[in-house]
Every structure is written in structure tokens, then in C-alpha cells.
Design a protein around this motif. Structure first.
Motif, PDB file in Angstrom:
ATOM      1  N   TYR A 166     -13.806   9.776   1.497  1.00 36.96           N
ATOM      2  CA  TYR A 166     -13.361   8.925   2.592  1.00 36.96           C
ATOM      3  C   TYR A 166     -12.294   7.976   2.090  1.00 36.96           C
ATOM      4  O   TYR A 166     -12.406   7.425   1.002  1.00 36.96           O
ATOM      5  CB  TYR A 166     -14.468   8.015   3.147  1.00 36.96           C
ATOM      6  CG  TYR A 166     -15.836   8.533   3.334  1.00 36.96           C
ATOM      7  CD1 TYR A 166     -16.114   9.880   3.543  1.00 36.96           C
ATOM      8  CD2 TYR A 166     -16.907   7.632   3.330  1.00 36.96           C
ATOM      9  CE1 TYR A 166     -17.416  10.304   3.741  1.00 36.96           C
ATOM     10  CE2 TYR A 166     -18.210   8.045   3.530  1.00 36.96           C
ATOM     11  CZ  TYR A 166     -18.467   9.392   3.725  1.00 36.96           C
ATOM     12  OH  TYR A 166     -19.750   9.785   3.906  1.00 36.96           O
ATOM     13  N   SER A 184     -17.430  -7.628   2.735  1.00 39.64           N
ATOM     14  CA  SER A 184     -16.302  -7.648   1.805  1.00 39.64           C
ATOM     15  C   SER A 184     -15.120  -6.854   2.347  1.00 39.64           C
ATOM     16  O   SER A 184     -14.039  -6.883   1.780  1.00 39.64           O
ATOM     17  CB  SER A 184     -16.724  -7.045   0.459  1.00 39.64           C
ATOM     18  OG  SER A 184     -16.987  -5.672   0.621  1.00 39.64           O
ATOM     19  N   HIS A 185     -15.316  -6.107   3.450  1.00 39.45           N
ATOM     20  CA  HIS A 185     -14.262  -5.226   3.948  1.00 39.45           C
ATOM     21  C   HIS A 185     -13.285  -5.967   4.864  1.00 39.45           C
ATOM     22  O   HIS A 185     -13.679  -6.854   5.621  1.00 39.45           O
ATOM     23  CB  HIS A 185     -14.877  -4.035   4.695  1.00 39.45           C
ATOM     24  CG  HIS A 185     -15.558  -3.086   3.765  1.00 39.45           C
ATOM     25  ND1 HIS A 185     -16.912  -2.902   3.759  1.00 39.45           N
ATOM     26  CD2 HIS A 185     -15.074  -2.295   2.790  1.00 39.45           C
ATOM     27  CE1 HIS A 185     -17.228  -2.029   2.826  1.00 39.45           C
ATOM     28  NE2 HIS A 185     -16.135  -1.643   2.217  1.00 39.45           N
ATOM     29  N   ARG A 217      -3.543   0.872   3.106  1.00 41.21           N
ATOM     30  CA  ARG A 217      -4.731   1.735   3.168  1.00 41.21           C
ATOM     31  C   ARG A 217      -4.659   2.625   4.401  1.00 41.21           C
ATOM     32  O   ARG A 217      -4.002   2.305   5.390  1.00 41.21           O
ATOM     33  CB  ARG A 217      -6.017   0.885   3.254  1.00 41.21           C
ATOM     34  CG  ARG A 217      -6.297   0.040   2.015  1.00 41.21           C
ATOM     35  CD  ARG A 217      -6.737   0.911   0.836  1.00 41.21           C
ATOM     36  NE  ARG A 217      -7.062   0.132  -0.354  1.00 41.21           N
ATOM     37  CZ  ARG A 217      -6.179  -0.219  -1.293  1.00 41.21           C
ATOM     38  NH1 ARG A 217      -4.917   0.120  -1.184  1.00 41.21           N
ATOM     39  NH2 ARG A 217      -6.571  -0.893  -2.361  1.00 41.21           N
ATOM     40  N   TYR A 219      -6.829   3.901   7.341  1.00 42.67           N
ATOM     41  CA  TYR A 219      -8.078   3.545   8.040  1.00 42.67           C
ATOM     42  C   TYR A 219      -8.518   4.688   8.938  1.00 42.67           C
ATOM     43  O   TYR A 219      -7.731   5.205   9.737  1.00 42.67           O
ATOM     44  CB  TYR A 219      -7.881   2.243   8.843  1.00 42.67           C
ATOM     45  CG  TYR A 219      -7.659   1.076   7.902  1.00 42.67           C
ATOM     46  CD1 TYR A 219      -8.738   0.364   7.380  1.00 42.67           C
ATOM     47  CD2 TYR A 219      -6.379   0.739   7.461  1.00 42.67           C
ATOM     48  CE1 TYR A 219      -8.540  -0.678   6.477  1.00 42.67           C
ATOM     49  CE2 TYR A 219      -6.175  -0.294   6.552  1.00 42.67           C
ATOM     50  CZ  TYR A 219      -7.257  -0.990   6.063  1.00 42.67           C
ATOM     51  OH  TYR A 219      -7.076  -2.003   5.151  1.00 42.67           O
TER      52      TYR A 219
HETATM   53  O1  LIG Z   1     -10.739 -10.518   2.421  1.00 41.92           O
HETATM   54  C1  LIG Z   1     -10.087  -9.523   2.109  1.00 41.92           C
HETATM   55  C2  LIG Z   1     -10.679  -8.244   1.949  1.00 41.92           C
HETATM   56  C3  LIG Z   1      -9.867  -7.173   1.571  1.00 41.92           C
HETATM   57  N1  LIG Z   1      -8.545  -7.359   1.358  1.00 41.92           N
HETATM   58  C4  LIG Z   1      -7.702  -6.221   0.964  1.00 41.92           C
HETATM   59  O2  LIG Z   1      -7.762  -5.261   1.993  1.00 41.92           O
HETATM   60  C5  LIG Z   1      -7.664  -3.942   1.457  1.00 41.92           C
HETATM   61  C6  LIG Z   1      -8.872  -3.148   1.930  1.00 41.92           C
HETATM   62  O3  LIG Z   1     -10.021  -3.706   1.290  1.00 41.92           O
HETATM   63  P1  LIG Z   1     -11.505  -3.283   1.654  1.00 41.92           P
HETATM   64  O4  LIG Z   1     -11.684  -3.326   3.136  1.00 41.92           O
HETATM   65  O5  LIG Z   1     -12.431  -4.104   0.799  1.00 41.92           O
HETATM   66  O6  LIG Z   1     -11.565  -1.763   1.252  1.00 41.92           O
HETATM   67  P2  LIG Z   1     -11.216  -1.063  -0.159  1.00 41.92           P
HETATM   68  O7  LIG Z   1     -11.355  -1.981  -1.306  1.00 41.92           O
HETATM   69  O8  LIG Z   1      -9.880  -0.391   0.010  1.00 41.92           O
HETATM   70  O9  LIG Z   1     -12.383  -0.022  -0.317  1.00 41.92           O
HETATM   71  C7  LIG Z   1     -12.902   0.741   0.783  1.00 41.92           C
HETATM   72  O10 LIG Z   1     -12.240   1.955   0.844  1.00 41.92           O
HETATM   73  C8  LIG Z   1     -12.379   2.742  -0.327  1.00 41.92           C
HETATM   74  C9  LIG Z   1     -11.604   3.995  -0.121  1.00 41.92           C
HETATM   75  O11 LIG Z   1     -10.224   3.724   0.033  1.00 41.92           O
HETATM   76  C10 LIG Z   1     -13.869   3.019  -0.522  1.00 41.92           C
HETATM   77  O12 LIG Z   1     -14.041   3.781  -1.661  1.00 41.92           O
HETATM   78  C11 LIG Z   1     -14.668   1.759  -0.633  1.00 41.92           C
HETATM   79  O13 LIG Z   1     -16.045   2.064  -0.700  1.00 41.92           O
HETATM   80  C12 LIG Z   1     -14.409   0.923   0.571  1.00 41.92           C
HETATM   81  O14 LIG Z   1     -15.028  -0.339   0.379  1.00 41.92           O
HETATM   82  C13 LIG Z   1      -7.605  -4.113  -0.060  1.00 41.92           C
HETATM   83  O15 LIG Z   1      -6.272  -4.084  -0.469  1.00 41.92           O
HETATM   84  C14 LIG Z   1      -8.173  -5.519  -0.302  1.00 41.92           C
HETATM   85  O16 LIG Z   1      -7.653  -6.151  -1.439  1.00 41.92           O
HETATM   86  C15 LIG Z   1      -7.955  -8.607   1.523  1.00 41.92           C
HETATM   87  O17 LIG Z   1      -6.746  -8.771   1.323  1.00 41.92           O
HETATM   88  N2  LIG Z   1      -8.752  -9.642   1.899  1.00 41.92           N
END
Ligand SMILES: O=c1ccn([C@@H]2O[C@H](COP(=O)(O)OP(=O)(O)O[C@H]3O[C@H](CO)[C@@H](O)[C@H](O)[C@H]3O)[C@@H](O)[C@H]2O)c(=O)[nH]1
Ligand SMILES: NC(=O)c1ccc[n+]([C@@H]2O[C@H](COP(=O)([O-])OP(=O)(O)OC[C@H]3O[C@@H](n4cnc5c(N)ncnc54)[C@H](O)[C@@H]3O)[C@@H](O)[C@H]2O)c1
Length: 320
Positions: A166, A184-185, A217, A219
Motif C-alpha cells: 500500500y 500520526s497520519h 505521497r 493517497y
Molecule cells: O503532522 C504531520 C504528519 C505527517 N506529515 C508528513 O506527511 C507525509 C505523510 O505522512 P503519514 O501520513 O504519516 O504517512 P507516511 O509516513 O507516508 O506512511 C504511511 O504510508 C506508508 C506508505 O507510503 C505506510 O507504509 C505507512 O504505514 C503509513 O503510515 C509525510 O511526508 C510526513 O512527514 C507532516 O508533514 N505532518
């Protein structure tokens, strides 16, 4: 034909939505979850529930099951950088025990939640399954280790397995949505700001080599993802380990996500730039050509505003 499936991690976000789809398709579903990050209410009506750990799966697994769908894991990239041992223990140790239990019980079909985080910093975009895997976080490394384990299990013991890698899962399906605690997402956090529950969203780094400096990313709507799991159950072939990326092939930056939330919710969303978060690659965008060809997967909810709107409806319900 209806089947009987063990869904590990089915009290969590993705596992709960997939369990719901399986129930709606007329299958018998048993959820195994230790509630470490999931919720009892996340288990869909119509599914049986065992509160237990995947390390003890041998206690419950028998040959009445047609397959296991394995979601149970810790999954936060940032946390894994500061607590790597937690990820090796649960994700790798837990899955080793689960595979042994499946072998012992004669359950020979598996669908596994792998991740884009197995690739690390991509060599080219979009990412295909034959691209190099060089994870930038212990989380990604633990999931890659499990993928290697599954490849061996298929070759040596005839397991039929599909790993679904994913990209960033988002959105909601009816009453099933994302509510990690602590969250955290990105999307649910930005929605908490829109709801007035947080003052501002922290942007983790604006100095990446991307058009606006923030991470990009891909989505994917959780319901599109769930449909891929049902297709994967049909596609699993004894002795083969098939690996498929799941994403829409469109990249959105952190700032574009925040702007989309502003438009969808009509609320102001203040942002503050914070430092980079450990373990984050700059860009992760999928080629899902293999999923289309091998699974016949055809996602229908690719629009980011639509994904955010579903997540927003869920966030508002749960804010009451
Ligand atoms: O408060 C926040 C939280 C996140 N981010 C950024 O937003 C992006 C997305 O972050 P997040 O939603 O935490 O997802 P990822 O770290 O990209 O990880 C997700 O997506 C991955 C696949 O791409 C999976 O493997 C993980 O399990 C899943 O948590 C990243 O660049 C983070 O640094 C921020 O800037 N501020
Ligand atoms: N959410 C995403 O964007 C994303 C992206 C790529 C991959 N994944 C993978 O998808 C899967 C599900 O992710 P999620 O977002 O639904 O996470 P989640 O935390 O909501 O769900 C995980 C579930 O597994 C359970 N669990 C954890 N360890 C367990 C154990 N040892 N025994 C029994 N149950 C256990 C938790 O209680 C929880 O209910 C994970 O494997 C994750 O790595 C998620």
C-alpha cells in the motif's frame, strides 16, 4: 463461493474496512487482534472476534480456514526510527509465529499488508515492484523482511501468497475510518485542525527536492484498497508469492493535502513548518500496473478531494 478467513489486525483501520467488505461479500470472518492500537468497536458486526496476539495464532488456527489476511503490525514510520526493536519484535517475530501456525494448521493462502516503505528513496517514479528495495526506516525494513520470509515460505512449503504494497491509505468506509491514538497520519491530523482540536498542522520539512519542498505521497482510498484484498484472495496461487503495489499513480505534496482539506472543510487550517521527520523519503508514487493486470484491480475513488471528504465525514461523526 464463500470462505472462512482469519483477519489479523481486523480491529484496526485497514483490517476493519477489509473485514467489513468480506462480511458484506458473504464470507465467514474471524478477527484476531490484541487491541494494542485497534478498538473493539472497529470489528465489524457479523465478524467473530478473538482478543489475542498473532504470536499465539496456533491456539486458534485450524484447517477450517481458507486463508489468512494479515494486517496486524506496528506501522508508524517515525516511531520505528526511535524504537526499532518494537518493530522487529512485533512485525517480524509476530509474522514468523503466524506463518508457523499456518503451516501447522495446513492453511495455505495468505494476503499480507506490505508497504511502499519497503522501497525507501525511489530510483525512479512511479515505483514498480522490480525497483530496488532499500528501506529508510526500521518499519519499512521489518515489512521487507516479512516479504522475504513469505517468498521463502511459498517456494519451500507451497504457500500461495499476495503481498499488497500500500501507498498512503486514507478516507473512510461507512462507519469505519482512521482513528489511531495518538494519530500520526497526515490527513486525520489536518482534519483535527479543521475541527478545532489542534491549533495548527506541523509540516515536517519544506526543504525536500519536490516542487513546493514538502514530501509527496500517493493517497489511496481505503475502500479501493479493500477491494484489492478480495481480488488477491482469488489470485493467490500455491507456491507463488505475488507482490503488487497499490496506489493511484498521482502524487500530492503535504501542502497540497492541507490546501485540499481547507477547500473540502471550508475551515482555515494554520500550518507551521517543523523539521524533517526521520525515515521519510521525499516522493512515493506507485505504479499499480501489476495489480491491474494480475488482480484485475480497478480503483474508482482516486480523487483526493473525494478521499478527504470521506475522511472528513468520518472525523465529524467521531468528534460528537
Ligand atoms: O503532522 C504531520 C504528519 C505527517 N506529515 C508528513 O506527511 C507525509 C505523510 O505522512 P503519514 O501520513 O504519516 O504517512 P507516511 O509516513 O507516508 O506512511 C504511511 O504510508 C506508508 C506508505 O507510503 C505506510 O507504509 C505507512 O504505514 C503509513 O503510515 C509525510 O511526508 C510526513 O512527514 C507532516 O508533514 N505532518
Ligand atoms: N495506514 C496506512 O497508510 C498503511 C500503509 C501501508 C501499509 N499499512 C499496513 O497495513 C496494516 C494495517 O494498518 P492500519 O493503518 O490499519 O494500522 P492499525 O494500527 O489501525 O491496525 C493494526 C491492528 O493490528 C493490531 N495488532 C498489532 N500487533 C498485533 C499483534 N501482535 N497481535 C494481534 N493484533 C495486533 C492492532 O491492535 C491494530 O488493531 C499494517 O500492517 C500496516 O503496516 C498501512
Amino acid at each position: 463461493m464463500s470462505g472462512k478467513y482469519l483477519v489479523t489486525g481486523g480491529a484496526g483501520y485497514v483490517g476493519g474496512v477489509v473485514a467489513q467488505h468480506l462480511v458484506e461479500a458473504g464470507h465467514e470472518v474471524v478477527v484476531l487482534d490484541n487491541l494494542s492500537t485497534g478498538f473493539r468497536e472497529g470489528v465489524p458486526a457479523g465478524a467473530a472476534f478473538i482478543e489475542g496476539d498473532i504470536r499465539d495464532a496456533a491456539q486458534w488456527l485450524d484447517d477450517s480456514y481458507d486463508a489468512v489476511l494479515h494486517f496486524a503490525a506496528f506501522s508508524q514510520v517515525g516511531e520505528s526510527v526511535v524504537k526499532p526493536e518494537k518493530y522487529w519484535d512485533n512485525n517480524v517475530g509476530g509474522t514468523m509465529a503466524l506463518l508457523a501456525a499456518m503451516r501447522g494448521a495446513g492453511v495455505r493462502k495468505l494476503v499480507f499488508s506490505s508497504t511502499a516503505a519497503t522501497y525507501g528513496e525511489p530510483v525512479s517514479t512511479p515505483i514498480t515492484e522490480s525497483d530496488p528495495t532499500a528501506p529508510t526506516s526500521p518499519y519499512g525494513a521489518s515489512k521487507l523482511a516479512v516479504d522475504h520470509m513469505i517468498t521463502g515460505e511459498a517456494a519451500a512449503h507451497g504457500l500461495g501468497a499476495v503481498s499488497l504494497r500500500y501507498f498512503n491509505v486514507a478516507g473512510a468506509y461507512g462507519s469505519c475510518g482512521e482513528r489511531h491514538d495518538p494519530e500520526s497520519h497526515l490527513i486525520p491530523l489536518v482534519l483535527q485542525v479543521a475541527l478545532g482540536r489542534r491549533e495548527a498542522i506541523s509540516v515536517f520539512g519544506d526543504d525536500y527536492p519536490t516542487p513546493d519542498g514538502t514530501c509527496v505521497r500517493d493517497y489511496i482510498h481505503v475502500a479501493d484498497l479493500a477491494e484489492a484484498h478480495l481480488l488477491a484472495l482469488d489470485a493467490a496461487t500455491p507456491g507463488e508469492h505475488l507482490i503488487c503495489n497499490l496506489g493511484n499513480g498521482n502524487g500530492f505534496s503535504v501542502r497540497e493535502v492541507i490546501e485540499t482539506v481547507r477547500k473540502v472543510t471550508g475551515h482555515p487550517v494554520p500550518e507551521v513548518v517543523a523539521g524533517r521527520r526521520g525515515g521519510d523519503p521525499a516522493v512515493l508514487v506507485a505504479s499499480a500496473a501489476t495489480a491491474r493486470e494480475r488482480l484485475g484491480w480497478n480503483p474508482s475513488r482516486a480523487d483526493l478531494a473525494g478521499i478527504v471528504a470521506d475522511a472528513w465525514a468520518f472525523a465529524q461523526q467521531h468528534a460528537k
